[in-house]
Design an enzyme around this catalytic site. Structure first.
Site, PDB file in Angstrom:
ATOM      1  N   LEU A 331      -7.913  35.792   3.519  1.00 28.63           N
ATOM      2  CA  LEU A 331      -6.872  36.264   2.611  1.00 28.63           C
ATOM      3  C   LEU A 331      -7.037  37.757   2.322  1.00 28.63           C
ATOM      4  CD1 LEU A 331      -7.347  33.228   0.252  1.00 28.63           C
ATOM      5  CD2 LEU A 331      -5.346  33.577   1.710  1.00 28.63           C
ATOM      6  N   THR A 332      -6.087  38.565   2.778  1.00 29.97           N
ATOM      7  CA  THR A 332      -6.167  40.005   2.559  1.00 29.97           C
ATOM      8  C   THR A 332      -6.117  40.324   1.069  1.00 29.97           C
ATOM      9  OG1 THR A 332      -5.042  40.365   4.667  1.00 29.97           O
ATOM     10  CG2 THR A 332      -5.105  42.215   3.140  1.00 29.97           C
ATOM     11  N   GLN A 384     -12.600  38.287  10.832  1.00 33.07           N
ATOM     12  CA  GLN A 384     -11.307  38.359  11.512  1.00 33.07           C
ATOM     13  C   GLN A 384     -10.973  39.805  11.824  1.00 33.07           C
ATOM     14  OE1 GLN A 384      -7.253  37.880   9.695  1.00 33.07           O
ATOM     15  NE2 GLN A 384      -7.215  35.975  10.861  1.00 33.07           N
ATOM     16  N   CYS A 415      -0.403  37.743  11.548  1.00 30.03           N
ATOM     17  CA  CYS A 415       0.022  38.542  10.395  1.00 30.03           C
ATOM     18  C   CYS A 415       1.462  39.015  10.578  1.00 30.03           C
ATOM     19  CB  CYS A 415      -0.906  39.742  10.216  1.00 30.03           C
ATOM     20  SG  CYS A 415      -0.456  40.790   8.811  1.00 30.03           S
ATOM     21  N   LYS A 454      -5.843  33.074  15.543  1.00 29.81           N
ATOM     22  CA  LYS A 454      -4.903  32.531  14.555  1.00 29.81           C
ATOM     23  C   LYS A 454      -3.499  32.999  14.921  1.00 29.81           C
ATOM     24  CE  LYS A 454      -4.363  31.956   9.533  1.00 29.81           C
ATOM     25  NZ  LYS A 454      -2.968  32.341   9.290  1.00 29.81           N
ATOM     26  N   ASN A 515      -2.492  24.953   9.362  1.00 23.65           N
ATOM     27  CA  ASN A 515      -2.429  25.829   8.190  1.00 23.65           C
ATOM     28  C   ASN A 515      -0.994  25.917   7.681  1.00 23.65           C
ATOM     29  OD1 ASN A 515      -2.395  29.376   7.736  1.00 23.65           O
ATOM     30  ND2 ASN A 515      -3.120  27.894   6.255  1.00 23.65           N
ATOM     31  N   ASP A 517       0.911  25.528   3.431  1.00 28.28           N
ATOM     32  CA  ASP A 517       1.395  24.731   2.288  1.00 28.28           C
ATOM     33  C   ASP A 517       0.499  23.561   1.887  1.00 28.28           C
ATOM     34  OD1 ASP A 517       3.658  26.327   2.019  1.00 28.28           O
ATOM     35  OD2 ASP A 517       4.837  25.126   3.397  1.00 28.28           O
ATOM     36  N   ALA A 539      -4.878  28.436   2.289  1.00 33.52           N
ATOM     37  CA  ALA A 539      -4.716  29.826   1.857  1.00 33.52           C
ATOM     38  C   ALA A 539      -4.253  29.888   0.406  1.00 33.52           C
ATOM     39  CB  ALA A 539      -3.727  30.535   2.782  1.00 33.52           C
ATOM     40  N   ARG A 540      -2.922  29.911   0.181  1.00 31.70           N
ATOM     41  CA  ARG A 540      -2.403  30.051  -1.191  1.00 31.70           C
ATOM     42  C   ARG A 540      -2.829  28.899  -2.088  1.00 31.70           C
ATOM     43  NH1 ARG A 540       3.728  30.462  -1.154  1.00 31.70           N
ATOM     44  NH2 ARG A 540       3.484  29.006   0.578  1.00 31.70           N
TER      45      ARG A 540
END
Length: 671
Positions: A331-332, A384, A415, A454, A515, A517, A539-540
């Protein structure tokens, strides 16, 4: 920035921090006893495929989350507030930045002698500095644990170790506890070598010569070895990039390999045509000689040119298990080391550092190299990298192999940010399969650890292309692939297409990591039961509730209390001070990254308030919690997030402001 259509109680309605924490501790037992635990449904209780499909269609509409009526606040629309774009661009800068003359010399702060004396750019006036320094925030954890603080007088938590304008040490504690050392700290010497283009890349040079790959001039300071050849390098680079963009280079290599299997093409930016021919002849002789010896007798090739040239095959590399793993996404900005420590405690199996640009790493950029740091608790850790230049990527891989402790290296081909895609990197790579092949083959040739990649489903959701690319990835050198179930164009405007992810898992010869949701354990159970997906990347969902890893492993919904959530925030603050420092810069960085995390975590709706399972794209309505602290943690107001940070990092100045780095409110209409 989007308008916020929710309301929270005013400051006058929210009690003091001390009162909130005390009341929460009293109610802690009742909260725990009333926690809702949902067990895994049995086979007979599982929903039919038709019911699941209908439920997914309903979810795709992006409705409001269903909260028990007694907790819902009356709807009140808040006027849209325009955010100055210029202010957002400047947000990353330290808003409390001091002039050099106001900063105390690091050596003086520790009671040491500064060799620069009057020429030092920092202040040596201790009394003046301490007089202007804010009141101590609290107790220094470093001093309490290790008996000393490396920030000395600069420490903002120095009330226990700053005495009579001097920093003291506790000799009884020194040496009793071994400090936990962050891994992958790149030395100043290595950084200087990178900045001056003096870092050696022997394996990369051999790979470039063997495969006819052009080498770009890496940006750096004055370097005598490269200075005289800059113009020649630039001209050749432009010509070679055109060939590379059209994928002509690959065809050229194949044709030459058909004509002679032992001759290798040498293409460099610093040699003439005459020297190129000479090197070709020498290279041919070496290759033929080694092949003859290989047939005649076996011998050890360790530390020889053959050892350097011969890349490891995927099945010969270090093994890392990509089956049934819970992976924290790279996660950036928000996937920093302190946050990863929180997730490891809560059940994450594998963590990945934030995305790092290959060109910036090779330039020795300090902030980029910091993204490779690893905490000892991260037992399975990957880095990454992102870039479109093959030469830079291969060199970067060799640098990581030599200097960085990583269990695998992930290539970012997913990305969707325009800044990255316009460079030909990120999701833009999926439109150039030959470039993906070159990157995978080149990077994997330099590494003894696995290489992963990815990707997204494609450029457009209407014409996905991942299923065409995935079958070849293993042959090109990838040990695993992560597929984000969205296209480059849609961003977060629709739910991830898990049906397509499942189809791709059928054609993948390597572990496929899904990956997109993931927000509750039920989703993971359904995915594993209905597909060949090997592992799950989150992620989120982890940003909103990092305990999602615990929920998935224990197959239950955790009705976590507000005080438990506050404890995680406290831990993040402590981890941040340990990582970024307890001086002014460290406190400011910790606050900034904590605020970025709170811009996501406020979206969490406690399980006890829900009427039905909450999904990622469902917007929380305006509601109040079961306690003042729970209400505060659900606030959408930046001023309340700042108030939370002040509990652990001290007060901010009156003109302090914060603009979230990411737009976390991705609930766009799904219709």
């Amino acid at each position: 920035m989007e308008s916020v259509e929710t309301t929270t109680p005013s400051n006058s309605e929210i009690k003091s921090v001390e009162t909130i924490v005390e009341e929460q501790k009293v109610n802690e037992t009742n909260t725990t006893l009333n926690a809702e635990v949902v067990e895994t449904p049995t086979k007979t209780e599982e929903k039919s495929k038709t019911e699941i499909t209908n439920e997914n269609k309903e979810r795709s509409r992006g409705l409001e989350a269903k909260i028990k009526p007694e907790f819902v606040l009356p709807f009140k629309k808040i006027e849209k507030v325009e955010v100055d774009k210029a202010a957002k661009k400047k947000e990353f800068r330290n808003q409390l930045r001091e002039s050099m003359n106001d900063k105390l010399c690091p050596k003086i702060s520790k009671g040491l002698v500064c060799e620069f004396n009057e020429t030092c750019k920092f202040s040596h006036d201790v009394e003046k500095y301490l007089a202007s320094k804010p009141k101590s925030i609290g107790i220094c954890q470093n001093f309490q644990t290790y008996g000393e603080c490396k920030y000395g007088l600069n420490c903002y938590f120095g009330e226990c170790h700053i005495v009579d304008n001097k920093t003291i040490v506790n000799k009884e504690l020194i040496g009793k506890v071994e400090p936990v050392k962050t891994l992958n700290e790149v030395s100043n010497e290595i950084q200087i070598q990178l900045k001056t283009n003096n870092y050696p890349f022997p394996k990369s040079e051999i790979y470039f010569n063997e495969n006819g790959i052009s080498v770009r001039q890496i940006k750096g300071r004055n370097n005598n070895n490269n200075k005289n050849n800059n113009k020649q390098n630039d001209n050749k680079r432009k010509e070679n990039e055109k060939d590379d963009d059209d994928d002509k280079l690959n065809k050229k290599i194949k044709l030459e390999n058909e004509n002679t299997t032992t001759t290798t093409t040498t293409t460099t930016t610093t040699t003439t045509e005459t020297t190129e021919k000479t090197e070709k002849t020498e290279k041919t002789e070496k290759t033929e000689t080694t092949e003859t010896k290989k047939e005649e007798f076996k011998q050890s090739n360790e530390n020889t040119e053959i050892d350097i040239m011969t890349p490891l095959k995927a099945n010969e590399k270090k093994r890392i298990n990509f089956e049934n793993q819970l992976i924290l996404a790279p996660l950036t900005t928000v996937g920093n080391l302190p946050f990863r420590r929180i997730c490891k405690r809560l059940g994450a199996d594998i963590t990945i550092g934030e995305m790092a640009l290959t060109t910036k790493l090779l330039e020795g950029t300090k902030s980029e190299l910091a993204l490779l740091k690893r905490h000892p608790c991260e037992d399975k850790f990957g880095v990454q990298i992102c870039g479109s230049y093959v030469d830079a990527a291969v060199k970067c891989a060799e640098f990581i192999e030599n200097e960085i402790d990583a269990d695998f290296v992930d290539i970012n081909s997913g990305c969707p940010i325009d800044l990255v895609c316009n460079m030909g990197a990120g999701a833009a790579l999926m439109e150039r399969p030959k470039k993906v092949e070159q990157l995978l083959r080149g990077i994997s040739s330099s590494l003894s650890c696995p290489t992963t990649i990815k990707i997204r489903i494609g450029k457009s959701e209407d014409a996905p292309t991942a299923h065409k690319l995935i079958p070849s990835l293993g042959e090109w050198g990838a040990c695993a692939v992560t597929l984000h179930g969205r296209s480059r164009a849609q961003r977060y405007s629709r739910l991830a297409n898990w049906d397509y992810v499942k189809q791709c898992s059928e054609v993948s010869s390597i572990p496929l990591i899904g990956n997109g949701d993931i927000y509750n354990y039920q989703d993971v159970v359904n995915i594993y039961d209905s597909s060949k997906v090997s592992s799950i990347m989150i992620a989120r969902g982890a940003l909103i509730k990092p305990w999602i890893f615990t929920e998935i492993k224990e197959k239950r919904e955790w009705d976590i209390s507000a005080s438990e959530r506050l404890d995680f925030i406290r831990d993040f603050a402590n981890y941040g001070l340990d990582h970024w420092g307890s001086d002014r810069i460290g406190v400011d960085n910790t606050r900034k990254f904590l605020l970025n995390w709170l811009s996501f975590s406020h979206r969490y709706i406690p399980v006890g308030l829900l009427d039905k399972v909450h999904y990622m794209n469902e917007r929380p309505p305006a509601y109040f919690g079961r306690s003042d602290l729970e209400t505060l943690l659900a606030s959408t107001q930046v001023k309340d997030w700042i108030k939370i940070t002040e509990m652990f990092l001290g007060p901010v100045t009156s003109d302090y402001s914060f603009v979230p780095k990411h737009n976390s409110n991705s609930y766009e209409s799904q219709g």
